[in-house]
Design a protein around this motif. Structure first.
Motif, PDB file in Angstrom:
ATOM      1  N   ARG A  92       0.789  -1.230   0.000  1.00  0.00           N
ATOM      2  CA  ARG A  92       0.000   0.000   0.000  1.00  0.00           C
ATOM      3  C   ARG A  92       0.822   1.282   0.000  1.00  0.00           C
ATOM      4  O   ARG A  92       0.277   2.373  -0.135  1.00  0.00           O
ATOM      5  CB  ARG A  92      -0.939   0.008   1.220  1.00  0.00           C
ATOM      6  N   THR A  93       2.114   1.158   0.187  1.00  0.00           N
ATOM      7  CA  THR A  93       2.987   2.323   0.116  1.00  0.00           C
ATOM      8  C   THR A  93       4.339   1.859  -0.402  1.00  0.00           C
ATOM      9  O   THR A  93       4.582   0.655  -0.536  1.00  0.00           O
ATOM     10  CB  THR A  93       3.133   3.001   1.490  1.00  0.00           C
ATOM     11  N   SER A  94       5.211   2.774  -0.692  1.00  0.00           N
ATOM     12  CA  SER A  94       6.500   2.391  -1.259  1.00  0.00           C
ATOM     13  C   SER A  94       7.386   1.732  -0.211  1.00  0.00           C
ATOM     14  O   SER A  94       7.274   1.983   0.991  1.00  0.00           O
ATOM     15  CB  SER A  94       7.205   3.629  -1.827  1.00  0.00           C
ATOM     16  N   ALA A  95       8.300   0.895  -0.704  1.00  0.00           N
ATOM     17  CA  ALA A  95       9.259   0.273   0.208  1.00  0.00           C
ATOM     18  C   ALA A  95      10.127   1.333   0.868  1.00  0.00           C
ATOM     19  O   ALA A  95      10.506   1.206   2.039  1.00  0.00           O
ATOM     20  CB  ALA A  95      10.130  -0.725  -0.561  1.00  0.00           C
ATOM     21  N   ALA A  96      10.425   2.410   0.137  1.00  0.00           N
ATOM     22  CA  ALA A  96      11.242   3.479   0.697  1.00  0.00           C
ATOM     23  C   ALA A  96      10.574   4.109   1.909  1.00  0.00           C
ATOM     24  O   ALA A  96      11.214   4.395   2.917  1.00  0.00           O
ATOM     25  CB  ALA A  96      11.519   4.538  -0.371  1.00  0.00           C
ATOM     26  N   THR A  97       9.266   4.331   1.810  1.00  0.00           N
ATOM     27  CA  THR A  97       8.541   4.918   2.933  1.00  0.00           C
ATOM     28  C   THR A  97       8.552   3.983   4.133  1.00  0.00           C
ATOM     29  O   THR A  97       8.763   4.407   5.275  1.00  0.00           O
ATOM     30  CB  THR A  97       7.086   5.206   2.521  1.00  0.00           C
TER      31      THR A  97
ATOM     32  N   ALA B  98      -2.912   6.621   2.608  1.00  0.00           N
ATOM     33  CA  ALA B  98      -2.892   6.951   4.034  1.00  0.00           C
ATOM     34  C   ALA B  98      -2.888   5.692   4.887  1.00  0.00           C
ATOM     35  O   ALA B  98      -2.235   5.629   5.930  1.00  0.00           O
ATOM     36  CB  ALA B  98      -4.100   7.829   4.373  1.00  0.00           C
ATOM     37  N   VAL B  99      -3.620   4.663   4.428  1.00  0.00           N
ATOM     38  CA  VAL B  99      -3.644   3.397   5.166  1.00  0.00           C
ATOM     39  C   VAL B  99      -2.258   2.764   5.179  1.00  0.00           C
ATOM     40  O   VAL B  99      -1.778   2.280   6.208  1.00  0.00           O
ATOM     41  CB  VAL B  99      -4.677   2.427   4.533  1.00  0.00           C
ATOM     42  N   GLY B 100      -1.585   2.776   4.024  1.00  0.00           N
ATOM     43  CA  GLY B 100      -0.242   2.214   3.946  1.00  0.00           C
ATOM     44  C   GLY B 100       0.731   2.947   4.841  1.00  0.00           C
ATOM     45  O   GLY B 100       1.573   2.332   5.509  1.00  0.00           O
ATOM     46  N   LEU B 101       0.614   4.258   4.878  1.00  0.00           N
ATOM     47  CA  LEU B 101       1.484   5.065   5.736  1.00  0.00           C
ATOM     48  C   LEU B 101       1.247   4.756   7.207  1.00  0.00           C
ATOM     49  O   LEU B 101       2.181   4.648   7.994  1.00  0.00           O
ATOM     50  CB  LEU B 101       1.235   6.551   5.462  1.00  0.00           C
TER      51      LEU B 101
END
Length: 315
Positions: free
Chosen positions: A103-108, A160-163
């Motif tokens: 749900r979000t980038s691996a970097a984040t 936002a959920v991934g974060l």
């Protein structure tokens, strides 16, 4: 090193601080294999992947229990509520990692993981009374710089959920590190066995509600590699090694996962990392190596047998 690890694993000895640090860093290497396994999945959903990951971890631990039956059997004595809470946190961390990657980038995700040493340092100070030494504070700062370099060139927040899911990972990692430091009498196989069972059963229930757990042989094999191999070997190494390492240092040593994960994906399926990723990874790896070399090579470090009370007895 190998003999000391073998003896400590069956309860016939203890590790030095440096030996424990090497094991924790090595567990991060094993954990990094999950990145390449998850990236190569074709059709399996997150909870289908987690089902096979959890069940294969449980199978690996049961195999270890069987192998140790004749020499030093795995015993469940000493398993307390703290052990159960820590094991559930471990299962939750595994779930959060996979869901965040989707749900979000691996970097984040890796950027937020850099907060884990800070969480562990604070909880270790409050709960275990472990003083955070200057070298650990320096390593925390260097690691944060390395992760900042890695993701600064291309940070993608995603949903936002991934974060939110990624933001919970450093809290669960830091809390697990501290809880297991206060339960050093528990066999290193036990928390992994419990966590794998909790993850496997929980993910199976969700996957069945979403349509079933049947996946291709390829996807099942990748998920089992992530569980039976990466977690099956990595978690016992981690649970044994962290006993000899201060809580604040444990997540720092686990940064080997942060460094190696993008490199494995570079090798296959060919996602080329940016120069910033390589430079930042070198900075992080340098901090990890410095911590390992700076650890005491001889004297064992005794983990606290019980948490420090939050309220003094004479209060």
């Amino acid at each position: 090193m190998l003999r000391a690890t073998r003896d400590a694993f069956v309860g016939d000895g203890s590790l030095t601080e440096r030996q424990g640090a090497v094991l924790v860093a090595g567990s991060g290497v094993m954990f990094s294999l999950t990145a390449i396994a998850h990236a190569a999945v074709e059709d399996a959903s997150d909870f289908q992947f987690l089902t096979y990951r959890g069940l294969s971890t449980t199978a690996a631990m049961l195999a270890l229990v069987a192998l140790r039956r004749r020499h030093r059997p795995v015993v469940l004595t000493g398993v307390t509520a703290v052990t159960w809470v820590a094991s559930c946190l471990l299962a939750g961390t595994s779930m959060l990692y996979i869901l965040a990657l989707s749900r979000t980038s691996a970097a984040t995700t890796l950027f937020l993981l850099a907060a884990a040493p800070i969480v562990a340092a604070l909880l270790g100070w409050v709960w275990l009374g472990e003083r955070v030494v200057r070298s650990t504070l320096t390593a925390i700062a260097v690691t944060a710089v390395g992760v900042g370099i890695t993701v600064g060139a291309g940070l993608e927040v995603g949903s936002a959920v991934g974060l939110a899911l990624a933001g919970l990972i450093p809290v669960t990692v830091g809390t697990y590190s501290v809880l297991m430091r206060s339960a050093s009498q528990v066999d290193p196989v036990v928390p992994t066995l419990i966590a794998g069972s909790v993850l496997g059963v929980g993910a199976t229930i969700v996957a069945l509600g979403q349509g079933g757990i049947v996946v291709s042989l390829r996807d099942a094999a990748l998920a089992c590699t992530s569980g039976g191999v990466a977690l099956g070997f990595g978690l016992p190494m981690f649970n044994l090694g962290h006993r000899s390492v201060a809580a604040a240092r444990v997540p720092l040593l686990l940064m080997t996962e942060v460094v190696l994960a993008p490199l494995w994906v570079w090798i296959w399926p060919g996602e080329v990392p940016s120069p910033a990723t390589l430079v930042g990874g070198a900075v992080i790896l340098g901090a990890v190596v410095w911590l390992m070399l700076g650890s005491h090579p001889d004297a064992p470090v005794a983990a606290p047998s019980s948490p420090v009370p939050l309220v003094p007895d004479d209060a």
